[in-house]
Structures are given as C-alpha cells and as structure tokens.
Design an enzyme around this catalytic site. Sequence first.
Site, PDB file in Angstrom:
ATOM      1  N   LYS A   1     -12.802  -1.478   5.511  1.00  0.00           N
ATOM      2  CA  LYS A   1     -12.210  -2.176   6.186  1.00  0.00           C
ATOM      3  C   LYS A   1     -12.513  -2.067   8.319  1.00  0.00           C
ATOM      4  CE  LYS A   1      -9.206  -2.551   4.008  1.00  0.00           C
ATOM      5  NZ  LYS A   1      -8.279  -1.718   2.920  1.00  0.00           N
TER       6      LYS A   1
ATOM      7  N   ASP B   1      -1.285   6.436   6.131  1.00  0.00           N
ATOM      8  CA  ASP B   1      -2.694   5.739   5.702  1.00  0.00           C
ATOM      9  C   ASP B   1      -3.191   5.251   7.051  1.00  0.00           C
ATOM     10  OD1 ASP B   1      -4.275   4.058   4.846  1.00  0.00           O
ATOM     11  OD2 ASP B   1      -3.454   3.389   2.910  1.00  0.00           O
TER      12      ASP B   1
ATOM     13  N   TRP C   1       0.554  -0.643  -0.075  1.00  0.00           N
ATOM     14  CA  TRP C   1      -0.038  -0.594   0.248  1.00  0.00           C
ATOM     15  C   TRP C   1       0.814   1.208   0.132  1.00  0.00           C
ATOM     16  CZ3 TRP C   1      -4.517  -0.343  -1.559  1.00  0.00           C
ATOM     17  CH2 TRP C   1      -5.313  -1.133  -2.158  1.00  0.00           C
TER      18      TRP C   1
HETATM   19  C1  LIG Z   1      -8.227  -0.566   1.318  1.00  0.00           C
HETATM   20  C2  LIG Z   1      -6.900  -0.155   1.501  1.00  0.00           C
HETATM   21  C3  LIG Z   1      -6.208   1.141   0.767  1.00  0.00           C
HETATM   22  C4  LIG Z   1      -7.425   1.090  -0.778  1.00  0.00           C
HETATM   23  O1  LIG Z   1      -8.287   1.496  -0.489  1.00  0.00           O
HETATM   24  P1  LIG Z   1      -9.416   1.898  -1.457  1.00  0.00           P
HETATM   25  O2  LIG Z   1     -10.745   1.921  -1.309  1.00  0.00           O
HETATM   26  O3  LIG Z   1     -10.053   0.282  -1.796  1.00  0.00           O
HETATM   27  O4  LIG Z   1      -8.792   2.623  -2.408  1.00  0.00           O
HETATM   28  C5  LIG Z   1      -5.341   2.017   0.734  1.00  0.00           C
HETATM   29  N1  LIG Z   1      -4.222   1.770   1.849  1.00  0.00           N
HETATM   30  C6  LIG Z   1      -4.482   0.585   2.921  1.00  0.00           C
HETATM   31  C7  LIG Z   1      -3.447   0.275   4.266  1.00  0.00           C
HETATM   32  C8  LIG Z   1      -5.405  -0.306   2.740  1.00  0.00           C
HETATM   33  O5  LIG Z   1      -5.686  -1.667   3.378  1.00  0.00           O
END
Ligand SMILES: *Cc1c(COP(=O)(O)O)cnc(C)c1O
Length: 349
Positions: A185, A161, A90
């Site tokens: 999540k 993030d 990521w």
């Molecule tokens: C799932 C995830 C993303 C991306 O999410 P989307 O909503 O599919 O763009 C980005 N960073 C992390 C750490 C993730 O787990």
Amino acid sequence: MLPKEVMVKAKEEFLNWQGMGRSVMEISHRSKEYIAMAESAEQDLRELLAVPDNYKVLFAHGGGRGQFSAVPMNLQKRGDSADFLLTGSWSKSAIAEANKYLKTNVVADVTIQDGLSTVPPITAAQISPNSAYFHYCANETVDGIEINHIPQSGDVPIVVDMSSNILSKPIDVSKFGAIYAGAQKNIGPSGLSVVIVRDDLLDFAMPETPTFMHYKTMAKHGSMYNTPPTYSWYLAGLVFKWLKSQGGVESIAQQNSEKATLLYECIDQSGFYVNNVHPDFRSKMNITFQLPNTELDASFLAGSERAGLAALQGHRNVGGMRASIYNAMPIEGVLALTQFMRDFARRHK
Ligand SMILES: *Cc1c(COP(=O)(O)O)cnc(C)c1O
C-alpha cells in the site's frame, strides 16, 4: 499507486544498476552493493519514522498476512493469551489466524452510534495483565476506519497492523511493542513486509516458529537468513528516498489530510453520496461511500473507468465504493475524482 518518480528511476536502472551491467534483481543479496542499498533503505525508514535504537527493523517475506501468523508465534510465550480490538475485516482475519497459536480475547468491537461506525476507547483496565500482547489494526482498509489515537494497554505491549497507513503520518514508535505492514500500500511492491519490533520482545517465540519467520533469527542475519524479496526491498528503498524528498512524513501527512478532506467534503455536501464512519475515525487512506441505491453502482463504475479513474469498487464484503488514496496518489487524482462525482450526482439526482 507507486510514485511516478520512483517508477521512472526503476525503469532507468532496470537493466544496468549502479553501472554493474546487470539488474538489481540479478545480483547476489550478499554482494556489497546490495547490502549497502539494503542498509541505506533501513536507515531511511528509521529516519522517516524516528525509530528508536532499541527497535529492530526487519524486512520479511509474506506480506501482511504473513505477520498475522508471525506475530502470535513470536510472542506466544510472553503470556497465556492475546487481546484484540475488532474494528473490521482485517482485524478479524488477524484474530482468526492468531487463534491457531494462542487463546484470543476480543476486548472491544466497533459500535454503531447514530448510524456511524465508532471505535470505543481502550483503557489498560480492559487488557488482561497475562496477555502476551494487545493487537489492533490502525487502518481498516476495507471498511475505511482509521484509529488515530494509541489505545492504552498498561504494561502489555501493543502490536499494530499498519499495512495500509504506515508512513502516511508521523507516529510515536516508542508506544508500540511491534509495528508491521505489508508493503503493497504505502511502501512498495507486494511480497515484502516491514516489521519494527522492540528488542525485549525477541525471546518469546514458540519453538515451532519457522526459522525464516523467527524475529530474533531474522534480526541476527540482517533480514537475510534466507534470500529476501530483493526487488521489493530495492523499490521500497526508492520509495523511502522519495518520501524524504517530499519533506518526510510530516509533509506527506499534510498532503494526505488535504486529499482526504476534499473527498469527504465532496461526499458530505453532495446530498447524494453517504459515508457512515464517525468523523473521528474516517480513514485518510481509504475513503468509502455509498450511492443512494445500488442500481447506480454499475453506471458509476463504468463512467469512472472511462474517465480514467481506476479501482473504485468497494470490497465485495461491504459493497459500495472505495477510493484508496495512498501517499503516492497526487492531489490531481483526487480532484479528478471529486469532479466526476459531482457531475455524476448532478445527472442522477
Ligand atoms: C492489505 C492488508 C493486509 C494483508 O496484506 P497481504 O500482503 O495481502 O497479506 C493486512 N492488513 C491490512 C490492514 C491490509 O490493508
């Protein structure tokens, strides 16, 4: 998973929200009822994470990756480049996207020590003073690597993030310039992302920033410059109330520790499964493990599916297995998995 209680409540209210005879999806986001709900969701999130008053909370479109673009666009004029910690798939994607808008520097990369993935410490000396921001990913969902300490970046604001570990434990928001998370999540359904951004960072956007992604414009309009993802925001609000009813993030953090410990102990004591992340950086949300040989993978996945254990296949880039045990996963789910894993190991040793 989303919490069962939340899903039941959403089902009960689906056709008739607040006695209006309509779904929350069918009313105007500018109605006083919707705005009251939206403001209460923001207030609950502020309480859960103890967000200081000099931070804006934005409910944005576009998930985690939307912020991979929005962050560099909104902070571009703060410096001539941005610094990154590269810890897995990521953070790699975040760097690739940011690179479209500014110069990116990777200040450190994950290292392998004695076969275990380790994240090197970051000190202010490694961060360029002209950097617009320093970015890292607090939980690498695919790789099962979580960073619990906050890196040192001097006066350069930290952008993190937290898509896959926000609300899993208390955090000190004041240490960050901005925190963002795709909702799907730990917050609610997909389509939404939550951004927590410090007031003084709202004036550095490049002029080409799309208006609906422009933090200052969004803040000015209470995240309703354009129609927000109304149902996702509503469900996120129910999840925040559920979290408060659980005793908040301190109490959920304790449950998350217990759940993760059960799984890592099962792996470590098995003499069969292997996790190769250094203990200091093992994720409490996404537990990765490998079987002794990949030929057993298909049988493990088929057997676990029959036992009612879903979505254990590791990400296609890394293989192996991955158990995602977000906030809403009850300890019973983890116990069922460890039981299955012990049985499987006994049969295949
Ligand atoms: C799932 C995830 C993303 C991306 O999410 P989307 O909503 O599919 O763009 C980005 N960073 C992390 C750490 C993730 O787990």
